[in-house]
Design a protein around this motif. Sequence first.
Motif, PDB file in Angstrom:
ATOM      1  N   VAL A  44       0.902  -1.367   0.049  1.00  0.00           N
ATOM      2  CA  VAL A  44      -0.035   0.037  -0.024  1.00  0.00           C
ATOM      3  C   VAL A  44       0.950   1.232  -0.177  1.00  0.00           C
ATOM      4  O   VAL A  44       0.448   2.208  -0.720  1.00  0.00           O
ATOM      5  CB  VAL A  44      -0.745   0.019   1.324  1.00  0.00           C
ATOM      6  N   HIS A  63      -5.375   6.641   4.404  1.00  0.00           N
ATOM      7  CA  HIS A  63      -4.408   5.523   5.127  1.00  0.00           C
ATOM      8  C   HIS A  63      -4.127   6.071   6.518  1.00  0.00           C
ATOM      9  O   HIS A  63      -4.451   5.098   7.512  1.00  0.00           O
ATOM     10  CB  HIS A  63      -3.195   5.619   4.510  1.00  0.00           C
ATOM     11  N   THR A  77      -3.056  -4.257  -1.578  1.00  0.00           N
ATOM     12  CA  THR A  77      -3.260  -3.570  -2.883  1.00  0.00           C
ATOM     13  C   THR A  77      -4.366  -4.662  -3.393  1.00  0.00           C
ATOM     14  O   THR A  77      -4.216  -5.780  -3.415  1.00  0.00           O
ATOM     15  CB  THR A  77      -2.350  -3.500  -3.705  1.00  0.00           C
ATOM     16  N   TRP A  78      -5.156  -3.833  -4.191  1.00  0.00           N
ATOM     17  CA  TRP A  78      -6.241  -4.609  -5.050  1.00  0.00           C
ATOM     18  C   TRP A  78      -6.228  -3.787  -6.284  1.00  0.00           C
ATOM     19  O   TRP A  78      -6.414  -2.784  -6.434  1.00  0.00           O
ATOM     20  CB  TRP A  78      -7.563  -4.414  -4.080  1.00  0.00           C
ATOM     21  N   MET A  81      -4.411  -0.901  -6.398  1.00  0.00           N
ATOM     22  CA  MET A  81      -4.658   0.293  -5.528  1.00  0.00           C
ATOM     23  C   MET A  81      -4.551   0.013  -4.093  1.00  0.00           C
ATOM     24  O   MET A  81      -4.853  -1.168  -3.654  1.00  0.00           O
ATOM     25  CB  MET A  81      -6.119   0.538  -6.007  1.00  0.00           C
ATOM     26  N   PRO A  82      -4.271   0.945  -3.461  1.00  0.00           N
ATOM     27  CA  PRO A  82      -4.469   0.918  -1.834  1.00  0.00           C
ATOM     28  C   PRO A  82      -6.035   0.272  -1.637  1.00  0.00           C
ATOM     29  O   PRO A  82      -6.803   0.942  -2.071  1.00  0.00           O
ATOM     30  CB  PRO A  82      -4.331   2.265  -1.272  1.00  0.00           C
ATOM     31  N   ALA A  83      -5.912  -0.585  -0.700  1.00  0.00           N
ATOM     32  CA  ALA A  83      -7.347  -1.371  -0.201  1.00  0.00           C
ATOM     33  C   ALA A  83      -7.140  -1.860   1.152  1.00  0.00           C
ATOM     34  O   ALA A  83      -6.022  -1.798   1.822  1.00  0.00           O
ATOM     35  CB  ALA A  83      -7.654  -2.332  -0.963  1.00  0.00           C
ATOM     36  N   TYR A  84      -8.199  -1.874   1.832  1.00  0.00           N
ATOM     37  CA  TYR A  84      -8.600  -2.413   3.380  1.00  0.00           C
ATOM     38  C   TYR A  84      -9.209  -3.559   3.332  1.00  0.00           C
ATOM     39  O   TYR A  84     -10.182  -3.336   2.838  1.00  0.00           O
ATOM     40  CB  TYR A  84      -8.559  -1.157   4.042  1.00  0.00           C
ATOM     41  N   VAL A  91     -12.040  -7.488   0.568  1.00  0.00           N
ATOM     42  CA  VAL A  91     -11.774  -5.948   0.504  1.00  0.00           C
ATOM     43  C   VAL A  91     -12.971  -5.248   1.070  1.00  0.00           C
ATOM     44  O   VAL A  91     -14.094  -5.423   0.616  1.00  0.00           O
ATOM     45  CB  VAL A  91     -11.498  -5.611  -0.978  1.00  0.00           C
ATOM     46  N   CYS A  94     -11.520   0.367  -1.363  1.00  0.00           N
ATOM     47  CA  CYS A  94     -10.084   0.836  -1.954  1.00  0.00           C
ATOM     48  C   CYS A  94     -10.035   2.273  -2.240  1.00  0.00           C
ATOM     49  O   CYS A  94     -11.292   3.081  -2.252  1.00  0.00           O
ATOM     50  CB  CYS A  94      -9.969   0.013  -3.230  1.00  0.00           C
ATOM     51  N   LYS A  96      -8.923   4.723  -5.149  1.00  0.00           N
ATOM     52  CA  LYS A  96      -8.813   4.807  -6.635  1.00  0.00           C
ATOM     53  C   LYS A  96      -8.245   6.210  -7.055  1.00  0.00           C
ATOM     54  O   LYS A  96      -9.105   7.051  -7.233  1.00  0.00           O
ATOM     55  CB  LYS A  96      -9.866   4.294  -7.601  1.00  0.00           C
TER      56      LYS A  96
END
Length: 148
Positions: A44, A63, A77-78, A81-84, A91, A94, A96
Amino acid sequence: MTEQNTTTPPGFSAAEHEAMKARAAELRAEGKPGAKKAEGLQSVLEAIAKMEPEDRVLAERVHVIVSAQAPGLSPKTWYGMPAYANEDGKVVFCFKNSGKFNARYSTIEFQDAARLDDGEIWPVSFALQSWSPAVEQKVTELVKAAAS
C-alpha cells in the motif's frame, strides 16, 4: 484551481513514515499472519508513493484515518490500488487515484464487505478532489461505519 488546506500537513511526516516502517518490521517479526499484513502495508505504501502528488496527499490522509479508526482492517493492494480488507480477507474499500484511469477525481470505493447499507439504496463510491476538515470528518465516519 484546487485550494490547499493549510491546517492539514500534505502527506506523511518523517515521523509517520518511520512509525509505519517500524510497525511493518514488527509485523514481519510476529510470524506468518503478521508477515502477510506487513507485506500488505508495504505494498500500500509503495502504491501511494507512486501516485501523482495531488492523489498521494489524499491517499496518505485516507490511510492515516484507516490506521487510526479501523485498525482491524488490513492494508493490501487490490488491482494495484490501496485497499483495506476485513479479517476474512475481503476488501472493504479501496482508494482509486485519479491518475490510475485519467479520471477527473480520486474515489473511495466501498465493496460488498462494507457495512454501509441504508435501506434499499445507498452510495458506495465517493469522489475526493481535495482534503479539508469536512472531508476528513466524512471519510472518518464512512471508514468507521464500513468497518463496524
